[in-house]
Design a protein around this motif. Structure first.
Motif, PDB file in Angstrom:
ATOM      1  N   GLU A   1       6.990   2.987  -1.540  1.00  0.00           N
ATOM      2  CA  GLU A   1       6.831   3.451  -0.166  1.00  0.00           C
ATOM      3  C   GLU A   1       7.292   2.316   0.733  1.00  0.00           C
ATOM      4  N   SER A   2       8.359   2.533   1.484  1.00  0.00           N
ATOM      5  CA  SER A   2       8.910   1.456   2.304  1.00  0.00           C
ATOM      6  C   SER A   2       9.588   2.035   3.532  1.00  0.00           C
ATOM      7  N   PRO A   3       9.143   1.623   4.723  1.00  0.00           N
ATOM      8  CA  PRO A   3       8.027   0.727   4.999  1.00  0.00           C
ATOM      9  C   PRO A   3       6.703   1.341   4.547  1.00  0.00           C
ATOM     10  N   ALA A   4       5.774   0.445   4.175  1.00  0.00           N
ATOM     11  CA  ALA A   4       4.484   0.896   3.676  1.00  0.00           C
ATOM     12  C   ALA A   4       3.617   1.400   4.822  1.00  0.00           C
ATOM     13  N   ASN A   5       2.812   2.386   4.520  1.00  0.00           N
ATOM     14  CA  ASN A   5       1.878   2.965   5.481  1.00  0.00           C
ATOM     15  C   ASN A   5       0.511   2.324   5.285  1.00  0.00           C
ATOM     16  N   PRO A   6      -0.080   1.651   6.277  1.00  0.00           N
ATOM     17  CA  PRO A   6       0.339   1.547   7.670  1.00  0.00           C
ATOM     18  C   PRO A   6       0.865   0.170   8.064  1.00  0.00           C
ATOM     19  N   THR A   7       1.097  -0.723   7.102  1.00  0.00           N
ATOM     20  CA  THR A   7       1.381  -2.123   7.439  1.00  0.00           C
ATOM     21  C   THR A   7       2.827  -2.382   7.820  1.00  0.00           C
TER      22      THR A   7
ATOM     23  N   PRO B   1       0.806  -1.217   0.000  1.00  0.00           N
ATOM     24  CA  PRO B   1       0.000   0.000   0.000  1.00  0.00           C
ATOM     25  C   PRO B   1       0.841   1.270   0.000  1.00  0.00           C
ATOM     26  N   LEU B   2       0.176   2.366  -0.400  1.00  0.00           N
ATOM     27  CA  LEU B   2       0.739   3.700  -0.301  1.00  0.00           C
ATOM     28  C   LEU B   2      -0.129   4.521   0.647  1.00  0.00           C
ATOM     29  N   TYR B   3       0.411   5.617   1.093  1.00  0.00           N
ATOM     30  CA  TYR B   3      -0.399   6.597   1.810  1.00  0.00           C
ATOM     31  C   TYR B   3      -1.604   6.930   0.933  1.00  0.00           C
ATOM     32  N   ALA B   4      -2.771   7.013   1.530  1.00  0.00           N
ATOM     33  CA  ALA B   4      -4.017   7.108   0.757  1.00  0.00           C
ATOM     34  C   ALA B   4      -4.021   8.297  -0.203  1.00  0.00           C
ATOM     35  N   ALA B   5      -3.520   9.450   0.228  1.00  0.00           N
ATOM     36  CA  ALA B   5      -3.513  10.627  -0.646  1.00  0.00           C
ATOM     37  C   ALA B   5      -2.593  10.409  -1.849  1.00  0.00           C
ATOM     38  N   THR B   6      -1.507   9.666  -1.649  1.00  0.00           N
ATOM     39  CA  THR B   6      -0.606   9.358  -2.763  1.00  0.00           C
ATOM     40  C   THR B   6      -1.309   8.462  -3.778  1.00  0.00           C
ATOM     41  N   GLU B   7      -2.018   7.451  -3.276  1.00  0.00           N
ATOM     42  CA  GLU B   7      -2.786   6.575  -4.175  1.00  0.00           C
ATOM     43  C   GLU B   7      -3.821   7.382  -4.945  1.00  0.00           C
ATOM     44  N   THR B   8      -4.515   8.266  -4.269  1.00  0.00           N
ATOM     45  CA  THR B   8      -5.527   9.092  -4.934  1.00  0.00           C
ATOM     46  C   THR B   8      -4.892   9.942  -6.030  1.00  0.00           C
ATOM     47  N   LEU B   9      -3.751  10.535  -5.738  1.00  0.00           N
ATOM     48  CA  LEU B   9      -3.063  11.372  -6.715  1.00  0.00           C
ATOM     49  C   LEU B   9      -2.653  10.576  -7.946  1.00  0.00           C
ATOM     50  N   ILE B  10      -2.074   9.399  -7.730  1.00  0.00           N
ATOM     51  CA  ILE B  10      -1.596   8.587  -8.854  1.00  0.00           C
ATOM     52  C   ILE B  10      -2.761   7.952  -9.609  1.00  0.00           C
ATOM     53  N   ASN B  11      -3.644   7.332  -8.864  1.00  0.00           N
ATOM     54  CA  ASN B  11      -4.654   6.475  -9.483  1.00  0.00           C
ATOM     55  C   ASN B  11      -5.879   7.223  -9.998  1.00  0.00           C
TER      56      ASN B  11
ATOM     57  N   ALA C   1      -8.021   2.364   8.806  1.00  0.00           N
ATOM     58  CA  ALA C   1      -9.180   1.983   8.004  1.00  0.00           C
ATOM     59  C   ALA C   1     -10.327   2.972   8.164  1.00  0.00           C
ATOM     60  N   ALA C   2     -10.403   3.619   9.312  1.00  0.00           N
ATOM     61  CA  ALA C   2     -11.488   4.570   9.579  1.00  0.00           C
ATOM     62  C   ALA C   2     -11.041   6.017   9.472  1.00  0.00           C
ATOM     63  N   MET C   3      -9.732   6.224   9.216  1.00  0.00           N
ATOM     64  CA  MET C   3      -9.210   7.588   9.223  1.00  0.00           C
ATOM     65  C   MET C   3      -8.369   7.849   7.978  1.00  0.00           C
ATOM     66  N   THR C   4      -7.062   7.666   8.055  1.00  0.00           N
ATOM     67  CA  THR C   4      -6.166   8.052   6.958  1.00  0.00           C
ATOM     68  C   THR C   4      -6.430   7.303   5.664  1.00  0.00           C
ATOM     69  N   HIS C   5      -6.927   6.055   5.747  1.00  0.00           N
ATOM     70  CA  HIS C   5      -7.152   5.241   4.554  1.00  0.00           C
ATOM     71  C   HIS C   5      -8.631   4.977   4.299  1.00  0.00           C
TER      72      HIS C   5
ATOM     73  N   ALA D   1      -8.868  -4.265   2.005  1.00  0.00           N
ATOM     74  CA  ALA D   1      -8.773  -5.640   2.502  1.00  0.00           C
ATOM     75  C   ALA D   1      -7.594  -6.366   1.856  1.00  0.00           C
ATOM     76  N   ALA D   2      -7.409  -6.167   0.560  1.00  0.00           N
ATOM     77  CA  ALA D   2      -6.307  -6.832  -0.148  1.00  0.00           C
ATOM     78  C   ALA D   2      -4.949  -6.367   0.365  1.00  0.00           C
ATOM     79  N   LEU D   3      -4.878  -5.130   0.834  1.00  0.00           N
ATOM     80  CA  LEU D   3      -3.619  -4.573   1.324  1.00  0.00           C
ATOM     81  C   LEU D   3      -3.381  -4.874   2.799  1.00  0.00           C
ATOM     82  N   GLY D   4      -4.349  -5.519   3.451  1.00  0.00           N
ATOM     83  CA  GLY D   4      -4.179  -5.867   4.856  1.00  0.00           C
ATOM     84  C   GLY D   4      -4.479  -4.755   5.825  1.00  0.00           C
ATOM     85  N   ILE D   5      -5.209  -3.729   5.350  1.00  0.00           N
ATOM     86  CA  ILE D   5      -5.573  -2.612   6.228  1.00  0.00           C
ATOM     87  C   ILE D   5      -6.944  -2.933   6.813  1.00  0.00           C
ATOM     88  N   THR D   6      -6.948  -3.668   7.898  1.00  0.00           N
ATOM     89  CA  THR D   6      -8.173  -4.205   8.481  1.00  0.00           C
ATOM     90  C   THR D   6      -8.771  -3.243   9.501  1.00  0.00           C
ATOM     91  N   ASP D   7      -9.998  -3.551   9.915  1.00  0.00           N
ATOM     92  CA  ASP D   7     -10.706  -2.690  10.865  1.00  0.00           C
ATOM     93  C   ASP D   7     -10.126  -2.763  12.270  1.00  0.00           C
TER      94      ASP D   7
END
Length: 441
Positions: free
Chosen positions: A197-203, A141-151, A396-400, A409-415
């Motif tokens: 991104e390494s280490p990946a945020n937040p895993t 995973p990437l920081y959510a804002a980075t993913e949004t920017l790229i994707n 899962a409820a905030m930054t991502h 779920a695929a990235l392992g960012i669980t509740d």
């Protein structure tokens, strides 16, 4: 009436010239922690002020008209090398330039640039490297804002992406790069950049930087090879230095460990001058440079960076030793306790410390994680990391939260994944706080 010739002669003290920078003594290269106290600044240049003043000015007076022309030739790219001096605060300034000099020391980078935020740094890098029809390859995973920017945002302009999990092998990355190369050709573009991104945020999953560099070189050779950029916020600059392992561009949210006091927002980018010059040109155009006051605060923080990060890392090790065996903790994403052999191999080659930011999986789901967070008494319930205080949040409820559920779920960012950034408090007090909070779960 006295003769003027009888007046005492007042000696004129010659104006002192700036001293040559001291980077070694007796053949011994000075360490970054020492250089942070004065590198890039001489008090002679500012009326003897021990610390650099904050230069609150929008513009700078030129020595003469020819100097103004020369500076603008550099700023506009008509002459390579950039400005020879100070021009305008959208382009450069004394505080920013001293900060950039000091930042580059930690990673042994040729050049550095500072920005108004980590995301403005990332956006400027992408704008400097990506064109319509290009493909961006990134880890996840990437920081959510980075993913949004790229994707999403770049996608509006005909840019596509291919991603791979952080722990992918060099062979898997090679296969994916071949696919990206073909996709780019079909779109009339190129593979513009490999973004990690390494280490990946937040895993805290690690990317094999050396493996990615080898795969890149195998697929592209020396011709038109895309640069490798990496967000090194979680471990850098103390515990990981990616330029030494094959990365071309290193990115920091300076808000985090470098700023370190949760009182500013800024970003930094480091690398060779060849990679920095196009990024600098875009920064000059769109004005994403950080302000003088923020640069001054970051210089202050750099003086204690090693002390703060070392203490936080020691605290995290003690806290995680407690959490690892707690019956209400079902998992721990801490680099000091890696169970996967391939991840341990990457850690051993790339990292010099486990950091102080990690994920803890609370037994249960969102309700149990919320109960834990709401019961903390010392740790603050807030996003961000790398500050002097301990912070805790639920990605899962905030930054991502903006990441689609299936991808999360695929990235392992669980509740039940709680991200914790340990500060410099007393470690036994922190353990007591986590212990009482876990009792409420």
């Amino acid at each position: 009436m006295s003769d003027q010739n009888d007046d005492p002669i007042v000696p004129v003290t010659p104006r002192r010239m700036p001293k040559a920078p001291v980077e070694e003594i007796g053949g011994r290269k000075l360490k970054p922690a020492t250089l942070m106290m004065g590198h890039g600044y001489d008090p002679v240049l500012s009326e003897g002020s021990l610390k650099p003043p904050i230069f609150l000015t929008s513009t700078f007076a030129f020595e003469n008209a020819a100097a103004g022309k020369r500076h603008f030739e550099g700023i506009t790219g008509k002459r390579p090398g950039g400005a020879d001096g100070l021009v305008y605060s959208r382009f450069n300034g004394p505080n920013q330039e001293i900060l950039e000099d000091r930042l580059s020391i930690w990673d042994e980078a040729e050049d550095a640039l500072v920005f108004s935020s980590g995301m403005s740094a990332i956006a400027t890098i992408l704008l400097a490297n990506v064109n319509q029809g290009d493909v961006v390859v990134h880890s996840g995973p990437l920081y959510a804002a980075t993913e949004t920017l790229i994707n999403k945002i770049l996608g509006r302009f005909g840019v596509t992406f291919i991603d791979f999990p952080a722990g992918a092998s060099p062979a898997e990355v090679s296969t994916l790069l071949e696919q990206a190369k073909q996709q780019a050709a079909e779109n009339g573009g190129k593979v513009a950049i490999i973004y990690l991104e390494s280490p990946a945020n937040p895993t805290n999953a690690l990317v094999d930087i050396e493996g990615v560099a080898d795969a890149r070189n195998q697929v592209f050779g020396d011709d038109a090879a895309p640069p490798i950029a990496i967000d090194n916020t979680f471990l850098g600059p103390l515990w990981q230095q990616p330029l030494k392992h094959g990365a071309d561009i290193v990115i920091y949210s300076l808000t985090k460990y470098v700023g370190g006091h949760s009182d500013l927002v800024a970003g930094g980018v480091l690398g060779s001058k060849a990679h920095m010059d196009p990024i600098r040109a875009i920064r000059n155009t769109i004005g994403t440079i950080c302000d003088p006051n923020t640069a001054w605060m970051l210089m202050r923080s750099l003086e204690t960076l090693e002390l703060r990060m070392t203490r936080a890392g020691e605290n995290a090790e003690k806290v995680c030793a407690f959490l690892r065996d707690h019956p209400k903790v079902e998992g721990l994403g801490y680099l000091g306790f890696i169970s996967d052999a391939s991840q341990q191999d990457i850690y051993d080659r790339h990292c010099s410390g486990a950091g102080s930011t990690f994920s803890v999986f609370i037994k249960g789901g969102e309700a149990e994680a919320f109960r834990f967070l709401d019961s903390l008494k010392i740790a603050k319930l807030a996003v961000s990391l790398g500050g002097t205080e301990t912070l805790a949040s639920l990605p899962a409820a905030m930054t991502h939260l903006s990441v689609p559920d299936d991808r999360r779920a695929a990235l392992g960012i669980t509740d039940n994944l709680v991200r914790i950034s340990i500060g410099v408090e007393d470690p036994d007090d922190l353990i007591a706080d986590f212990e009482q909070a876990l009792e409420t779960v």
